[in-house]
Design a protein around this motif. Structure first.
Motif, mmCIF file in Angstrom:
data_model
loop_
_atom_site.group_PDB
_atom_site.id
_atom_site.type_symbol
_atom_site.label_atom_id
_atom_site.label_comp_id
_atom_site.label_asym_id
_atom_site.label_seq_id
_atom_site.Cartn_x
_atom_site.Cartn_y
_atom_site.Cartn_z
ATOM 1 N N MET A 104 -34.592 10.478 -33.207
ATOM 2 C CA MET A 104 -35.332 11.034 -33.361
ATOM 3 C C MET A 104 -34.885 12.938 -32.697
ATOM 4 N N ILE A 105 -36.073 12.877 -33.608
ATOM 5 C CA ILE A 105 -35.641 14.841 -32.827
ATOM 6 C C ILE A 105 -36.196 15.469 -32.291
ATOM 7 N N ASN A 106 -36.861 15.511 -30.865
ATOM 8 C CA ASN A 106 -36.847 16.212 -29.911
ATOM 9 C C ASN A 106 -37.358 17.563 -30.729
ATOM 10 N N ILE A 107 -37.883 17.714 -29.840
ATOM 11 C CA ILE A 107 -38.718 19.414 -29.986
ATOM 12 C C ILE A 107 -39.268 20.193 -28.635
ATOM 13 N N ILE A 108 -38.938 21.497 -28.820
ATOM 14 C CA ILE A 108 -38.847 22.291 -26.972
ATOM 15 C C ILE A 108 -39.748 23.537 -28.042
ATOM 16 N N PHE A 109 -40.760 24.027 -27.487
ATOM 17 C CA PHE A 109 -41.439 25.151 -28.038
ATOM 18 C C PHE A 109 -41.361 25.624 -26.753
ATOM 19 N N ILE A 120 -32.083 16.292 -22.008
ATOM 20 C CA ILE A 120 -32.753 15.195 -23.357
ATOM 21 C C ILE A 120 -31.797 15.255 -24.099
ATOM 22 N N ARG A 121 -30.354 15.291 -23.915
ATOM 23 C CA ARG A 121 -29.126 14.807 -24.295
ATOM 24 C C ARG A 121 -28.493 13.678 -23.489
ATOM 25 N N GLU A 122 -29.147 13.431 -22.925
ATOM 26 C CA GLU A 122 -28.810 12.239 -21.613
ATOM 27 C C GLU A 122 -30.195 10.926 -21.998
ATOM 28 N N HIS A 123 -30.844 11.689 -22.702
ATOM 29 C CA HIS A 123 -32.212 10.610 -23.237
ATOM 30 C C HIS A 123 -31.567 10.492 -24.570
ATOM 31 N N THR A 144 -31.700 25.456 -20.758
ATOM 32 C CA THR A 144 -29.385 24.688 -21.104
ATOM 33 C C THR A 144 -29.823 23.711 -20.009
ATOM 34 N N GLN A 145 -30.414 23.611 -18.924
ATOM 35 C CA GLN A 145 -31.425 22.390 -18.164
ATOM 36 C C GLN A 145 -31.765 21.403 -19.723
ATOM 37 N N LEU A 146 -33.020 22.176 -19.518
ATOM 38 C CA LEU A 146 -33.805 21.253 -20.959
ATOM 39 C C LEU A 146 -32.394 20.207 -21.804
#
Length: 138
Positions: free
Chosen positions: A1-6, A55-58, A49-51
């Motif tokens: 599943m792709i995560n979306i950041i706005f 996301i990558r951790e989960h 960068t933190q966000l």
């Protein structure tokens, strides 16, 4: 599943999140980040960068970063991060239908999702024109 950041200037990001939740409800794959008056570029870059790292951790999927405008700080910082990561795409000029499509189709591969979101954004721009009834008869 792709995560979306706005990622956007001012209250646009939190406003978008509120609108998305009004239509779709809460979504754990939708994240927002605001550049405020008090933030500098370095602070915003650290937050994004933190966000991305969180996301990558989960999640193992890619990330689509949607921004409000080209060449603004949210876009420029997003591009810098994407250049170092081959699983991040960045778009600018985001409108509400683009976000809804991204969330609805987040199970697509990143490249397909990105193209679909671009197409949705273009199709969502319409001009209302009043047509004279006499013109309609011809």
């Amino acid at each position: 599943m792709i995560n979306i950041i706005f990622a956007a200037h001012g209250l646009a990001a939190t406003g978008m999140k509120d609108s998305v939740e009004m239509v779709l409800g809460e979504n754990n794959h939708f994240h927002v980040l605001s550049l405020t008056h008090d933030d500098g570029i370095n602070h915003f870059q650290a937050q994004l960068t933190q966000l991305v790292n969180e996301i990558r951790e989960h999640s193992a999927g890619g990330i689509l970063i949607l921004t409000d405008m080209p060449a603004g700080t949210p876009y420029n910082v997003s591009v810098q991060i994407a250049l170092a990561n081959n699983d991040i795409d960045v778009l600018s000029g985001t409108n509400f239908p683009m976000v809804l499509t991204a969330l609805d189709q987040a199970d697509l591969p990143l490249s397909e999702l990105t193209e679909l979101v671009i197409e949705t954004g273009r199709e969502a721009i319409n001009r209302f024109i009043v047509i004279d009834a006499a013109e309609e008869d011809f």
